[in-house]
Design an enzyme around this catalytic site. Structure first.
Site, PDB file in Angstrom:
ATOM      1  N   HIS A   1     -57.776-152.612 121.440  1.00 30.13           N
ATOM      2  CA  HIS A   1     -58.177-152.505 122.607  1.00 30.13           C
ATOM      3  C   HIS A   1     -59.838-153.105 121.444  1.00 30.13           C
ATOM      4  CE1 HIS A   1     -57.927-150.577 126.809  1.00 30.13           C
ATOM      5  NE2 HIS A   1     -56.339-152.137 126.335  1.00 30.13           N
ATOM      6  N   ASN A   2     -59.538-151.855 120.213  1.00 26.78           N
ATOM      7  CA  ASN A   2     -60.520-151.442 119.497  1.00 26.78           C
ATOM      8  C   ASN A   2     -60.498-152.526 118.035  1.00 26.78           C
ATOM      9  OD1 ASN A   2     -60.335-148.385 120.301  1.00 26.78           O
ATOM     10  ND2 ASN A   2     -62.138-149.732 121.222  1.00 26.78           N
TER      11      ASN A   2
ATOM     12  N   ARG B   1     -60.702-160.709 125.617  1.00 29.09           N
ATOM     13  CA  ARG B   1     -61.878-159.575 126.047  1.00 29.09           C
ATOM     14  C   ARG B   1     -62.637-158.522 125.334  1.00 29.09           C
ATOM     15  NH1 ARG B   1     -58.364-157.028 129.318  1.00 29.09           N
ATOM     16  NH2 ARG B   1     -58.195-155.420 129.840  1.00 29.09           N
ATOM     17  N   HIS B   2     -61.221-157.503 124.223  1.00 27.70           N
ATOM     18  CA  HIS B   2     -61.250-156.562 123.509  1.00 27.70           C
ATOM     19  C   HIS B   2     -62.153-157.264 122.390  1.00 27.70           C
ATOM     20  CE1 HIS B   2     -59.497-154.642 126.476  1.00 27.70           C
ATOM     21  NE2 HIS B   2     -58.297-155.229 126.548  1.00 27.70           N
TER      22      HIS B   2
ATOM     23  N   ASP C   1     -59.315-135.192 101.354  1.00 22.44           N
ATOM     24  CA  ASP C   1     -60.088-134.422 100.868  1.00 22.44           C
ATOM     25  C   ASP C   1     -58.909-133.079 100.399  1.00 22.44           C
ATOM     26  OD1 ASP C   1     -59.860-132.883 102.987  1.00 22.44           O
ATOM     27  OD2 ASP C   1     -61.836-132.162 103.730  1.00 22.44           O
ATOM     28  N   HIS C   2     -59.541-131.842 100.212  1.00 22.45           N
ATOM     29  CA  HIS C   2     -58.686-131.463  99.948  1.00 22.45           C
ATOM     30  C   HIS C   2     -57.378-130.423 101.609  1.00 22.45           C
ATOM     31  CE1 HIS C   2     -62.353-129.223 100.883  1.00 22.45           C
ATOM     32  NE2 HIS C   2     -62.221-128.605 101.462  1.00 22.45           N
TER      33      HIS C   2
ATOM     34  N   GLY D   1     -59.816-132.244 107.365  1.00 28.37           N
ATOM     35  CA  GLY D   1     -58.835-130.944 108.385  1.00 28.37           C
ATOM     36  C   GLY D   1     -59.432-131.806 109.557  1.00 28.37           C
ATOM     37  N   THR D   2     -60.769-131.834 109.712  1.00 31.44           N
ATOM     38  CA  THR D   2     -60.031-132.097 111.628  1.00 31.44           C
ATOM     39  C   THR D   2     -60.120-133.956 111.675  1.00 31.44           C
ATOM     40  OG1 THR D   2     -62.363-132.617 111.344  1.00 31.44           O
ATOM     41  CG2 THR D   2     -61.465-130.785 112.135  1.00 31.44           C
ATOM     42  N   GLY D   3     -60.944-134.537 110.720  1.00 32.09           N
ATOM     43  CA  GLY D   3     -59.887-135.893 110.827  1.00 32.09           C
ATOM     44  C   GLY D   3     -61.800-136.314 111.066  1.00 32.09           C
ATOM     45  N   VAL D   4     -62.692-135.922 111.388  1.00 31.51           N
ATOM     46  CA  VAL D   4     -64.124-136.112 112.323  1.00 31.51           C
ATOM     47  C   VAL D   4     -64.965-136.295 110.651  1.00 31.51           C
ATOM     48  CG1 VAL D   4     -65.601-135.266 113.128  1.00 31.51           C
ATOM     49  CG2 VAL D   4     -63.487-134.749 114.310  1.00 31.51           C
ATOM     50  N   GLY D   5     -64.253-135.628 109.595  1.00 31.77           N
ATOM     51  CA  GLY D   5     -65.907-135.974 109.261  1.00 31.77           C
ATOM     52  C   GLY D   5     -65.176-137.212 107.907  1.00 31.77           C
TER      53      GLY D   5
HETATM   54  C1  RB5 Z   1     -63.541-128.882 104.495  1.00 35.85           C
HETATM   55  O1  RB5 Z   1     -63.234-127.835 104.498  1.00 35.85           O
HETATM   56  C2  RB5 Z   1     -63.619-129.620 106.243  1.00 35.85           C
HETATM   57  O2  RB5 Z   1     -64.999-128.996 107.202  1.00 35.85           O
HETATM   58  C3  RB5 Z   1     -63.616-131.301 106.290  1.00 35.85           C
HETATM   59  O3  RB5 Z   1     -61.827-131.003 105.451  1.00 35.85           O
HETATM   60  C4  RB5 Z   1     -63.013-132.165 107.679  1.00 35.85           C
HETATM   61  O4  RB5 Z   1     -62.069-131.025 108.392  1.00 35.85           O
HETATM   62  C5  RB5 Z   1     -64.169-132.166 107.702  1.00 35.85           C
HETATM   63  O5  RB5 Z   1     -64.861-133.091 108.721  1.00 35.85           O
END
Ligand code: RB5
Length: 150
Positions: A97-98, A131-132, A7-8, A65-69
């Site tokens: 392992h994964n 096992r993995h 994303d941006h 931004g975090t990699g999480v979303g």
């Molecule tokens: C965008 O502002 C931010 O929310 C996105 O990049 C990301 O970090 C979400 O997990």
């Protein structure tokens, strides 16, 4: 072929990811985004993830931004095991392992040099099997709507 999506907020890491892929001689397909205009990360996570799940691409790298979303979004596509990593140990283990077939990086979490190091480790680590493989098979069962017995 490596799928790339961001994303941006993740876009600043993209040239560094591409530099590593080029240095390693790995072809890639960039599914966007291509500008800093605000976009929704699930859209680009899905594009890269579907390319991996379909076999069009062998692996995928996604960035927000975090990699999480974008990592969570990628993991909603059946067949994808996307590891959200901000350290080299987790990146290595996610392969060994994964059998992670996608990597998510956070441009607001890791600097470009750490991101490149994480990516190199992830790309050069191999699945350990044994096992993995049983455990990854259980993840696949869940992915396909099944349940596991304790
Ligand atoms: C965008 O502002 C931010 O929310 C996105 O990049 C990301 O970090 C979400 O997990």
């Amino acid at each position: 072929m490596i799928a790339i999506g961001c994303d941006h907020a993740g876009i600043d890491l993209k040239p560094h990811v591409i530099a590593v892929l080029e240095e390693m001689g790995l072809p890639y397909q960039d599914f966007g985004t291509f500008t800093r205009e605000s976009v929704d990360y699930p859209v680009y996570g899905e594009l890269a993830a579907r390319a991996v799940a379909s076999g069009e691409c062998d692996r995928g790298i996604v960035m927000c931004g975090t990699g999480v979303g974008i990592g969570i979004a990628a993991n909603k596509v059946r067949g994808v095991r996307c590891a959200i990593c901000s350290d080299c140990y987790s990146a290595k283990m996610s392969r060994e392992h994964n059998d992670a077939n996608m990597l998510a990086l956070g441009a607001r979490v890791v600097g470009s040099e750490l991101a490149k190091m994480i990516l190199r480790v992830w790309l050069t680590s191999q699945f350990d099997g044994e096992r993995h493989a049983r455990r990854v098979g259980q993840i696949t069962t869940l992915d396909q709507g099944g349940t596991l017995k304790p």
